[in-house]
Design a protein around this motif. Sequence first.
Motif, short mmCIF file in Angstrom:
data_model
loop_
_atom_site.label_atom_id
_atom_site.label_comp_id
_atom_site.label_asym_id
_atom_site.label_seq_id
_atom_site.Cartn_x
_atom_site.Cartn_y
_atom_site.Cartn_z
N THR A 1 1.20 -0.32 2.63
CA THR A 1 -0.23 -0.63 2.71
C THR A 1 -0.47 -2.02 2.12
O THR A 1 0.33 -2.53 1.34
CB THR A 1 -1.07 0.38 1.93
N SER A 2 -1.56 -2.63 2.51
CA SER A 2 -1.91 -3.96 2.00
C SER A 2 -3.42 -4.08 1.96
O SER A 2 -4.14 -3.33 2.61
CB SER A 2 -1.33 -5.06 2.90
N TRP A 3 -3.90 -5.06 1.21
CA TRP A 3 -5.34 -5.22 1.08
C TRP A 3 -5.97 -5.92 2.27
O TRP A 3 -7.17 -5.82 2.50
CB TRP A 3 -5.67 -5.99 -0.20
N SER A 4 -5.17 -6.66 3.05
CA SER A 4 -5.78 -7.50 4.09
C SER A 4 -5.47 -7.03 5.51
O SER A 4 -5.75 -7.73 6.46
CB SER A 4 -5.30 -8.94 3.93
N CYS A 5 -4.86 -5.85 5.64
CA CYS A 5 -4.56 -5.36 6.99
C CYS A 5 -4.87 -3.87 7.05
O CYS A 5 -4.32 -3.08 6.28
CB CYS A 5 -3.09 -5.59 7.33
N ALA A 6 -5.74 -3.51 7.97
CA ALA A 6 -6.14 -2.10 8.13
C ALA A 6 -5.03 -1.27 8.74
O ALA A 6 -5.12 -0.04 8.79
CB ALA A 6 -7.39 -2.02 9.00
N HIS A 7 -3.97 -1.93 9.22
CA HIS A 7 -2.87 -1.23 9.90
C HIS A 7 -1.64 -1.13 9.01
O HIS A 7 -0.52 -1.00 9.51
CB HIS A 7 -2.52 -1.96 11.19
N GLY A 8 -1.84 -1.19 7.70
CA GLY A 8 -0.71 -1.12 6.78
C GLY A 8 -0.17 -2.51 6.50
O GLY A 8 -0.82 -3.34 5.88
N ILE A 9 1.05 -2.77 6.99
CA ILE A 9 1.65 -4.10 6.81
C ILE A 9 2.00 -4.73 8.16
O ILE A 9 2.85 -5.62 8.24
CB ILE A 9 2.92 -4.02 5.92
N GLU A 10 1.33 -4.28 9.20
CA GLU A 10 1.64 -4.78 10.55
C GLU A 10 1.28 -6.25 10.72
O GLU A 10 1.83 -6.93 11.59
CB GLU A 10 0.91 -3.94 11.60
N ARG A 11 0.38 -6.74 9.90
CA ARG A 11 -0.01 -8.15 10.00
C ARG A 11 1.19 -9.07 9.84
O ARG A 11 1.17 -10.21 10.31
CB ARG A 11 -1.07 -8.46 8.95
N TRP A 12 2.22 -8.60 9.18
CA TRP A 12 3.39 -9.43 8.89
C TRP A 12 4.57 -9.14 9.83
O TRP A 12 5.67 -9.59 9.58
CB TRP A 12 3.81 -9.24 7.43
#
Length: 624
Positions: free
Chosen positions: A122-133
């Motif tokens: 999970t991350s603070w800046s992505c509602a999809h967990g860590i998919e942003r990366w």
Amino acid sequence: MSGGSIDTTIPYLFRLPSGAEMHIIFYDGGIAHDVSFGDLLNSGESFANRLFEALKHGGNPSPIVNIATDGETYGHHHKFGEMALAYAVDHIERDPGVRLCNYAEYLSLNKPSHEVQIIENTSWSCAHGIERWRSDCGCATGGHSEWNQGWRAPLRESLDWLREGLARIYEEHAPRLLKDPWSARNNYIDVILERTGTTKDAFFRDHAIKSLKSEERVTALKLLEMQRNAMLMYTSCGWFFEDISGIETVQILRYAARAIELAGQVSGQWLEDEFLERLAGAKSNIEELGNGADIYRRSVKPSRADLKRATVHVAISSFFEEYPEDTEVYCYRVKTEDYQKLRHEDTEIAIGRLRVTSLITEETKTLVFAALQLGAYDYNCAVTDYTDNSEYKKIKKEMLSGFSRGDLAGILKNTERFFGPERYTIKDLFKDEQQRLLDVIIKDNVEEIEKNFEGVYEKNSFLMGMLEEFGHRIPGVLMMATEIALKREIQQEIQSKRVDTERVSFLLREMKRWHIKLDLKWLEMFLRRRLEEEMRRFSESPDFEHLERVNELLTVVFLFPVQVNLWTAQNIYYDMLMSVYPDMLKCEESAEEDIRAKDIKEWISGFLHLGQRLFFNVEEITRF
């Protein structure tokens, strides 16, 4: 806990899979959001009261209120936010019921009584967990809604492949030099934080398998730097924005390029070609920029730096600046062992021998260069390894004698013979120096052009007045000359030692007459920096002459249609208010001579007048 229901005013215990423990303090998301994205910084008092209010809901007798915000929030994203922060901090410190502390102090007094588990991925800046990366999840900064982030997956896959290749090289070569390579990699942070000989010596005493020779030490440092760059290439912001061509992603590709380069130097294995094949799958949203491999070739490879490039930098830069015999150039130490320069009209040649050392890897080489300036813009440089003194003397003699004879063709032929075909130019300078050289070149040319336009304006100003009076159209070239001439003179007036307020007023009226607009963003920066410069001079020499100059300049600043940020000027004034002003009051009291007393009184009056114009409460000041 999830769903925002956790009590953020108490500490928590988290047990790691390894058996180690962490103490965690969660931040108050609501307050942090309103500071960063709301209007909480509009009032320092409201900001402090909001923090006080959060304390009332604390879950233990000694609650903590903690927020997480970016530093640039205060003043950059929110104008005057730093003033609200300063007021809030002062307000908090005045309250006997609360205190400011750091986390270590708080945890030393308040042990966790609750335990938490982290929700994985999970991350603070992505509602999809860590998919942003690692994927096109839809999270982006939102500037181009039609763009996609399909480039993220191939970028991540390319870097993962490279990371594994670098790890294999590390595990193959590092055990020959380091007791526990991965432990050494982790502890290398001590060297990164303080790159001194003492720190490096201590590091190798702890981690090297033996006393390393200088060549082995260089290899070990290259391996460790390779791993450092392998970690840096995963810097979060590389995936955060909207396109692979952004400066953030280009930067992580530069880290990758450095890791590839170091891997090649220590192992002879060149991973770049296959890395680029994989990176080609990362398509930019900007069609003309191509893909990740294209961006790498265009924006990453030219930025590589090594001992040769440091030599080129010094060689070409020596045409327009003097270098000390022993100096640091970015992360290189450069010692000049020999240097000679000859000039004929607008052509110049420099020959030298430099000993260049990387301050990071300790790699050292002695290199020979020949640099040639052909006219104002054309710089060429060639570099080769130093072999022996007789060969160097031969190169130097033939190159300089050819230049003295004016045998340019012979010089170029000898450059090819002694140095080989590779050539370096201005584009190979380190970026800051490259910009500085180009600024020098541009400035000379622009000044000459501007002077010509000034002549056109002065010669035709009366004609333009006639055309205006008779209602005739004024030719565009005359309007252009007028705009350039007036802007140039305004700039020169403001930069002068004593500003002529009446002249500036006239120039502004002329600009208004001819409907000439100033770039307000540039104007604010220009006026602000000039005022800050004059204030610093006044601070260094707080005499009446400098006080008058500041007041004159401030009068001119207020003539322009722009609100200048006075923050730095006000801070300088405040410092003088606390230091210089009290001394002047004492001098006034003890002054016996009428002339001396009169001068001091005049200074005090002018200083208070300056404070009033800088929006200080002068009546309050005089109560001190």
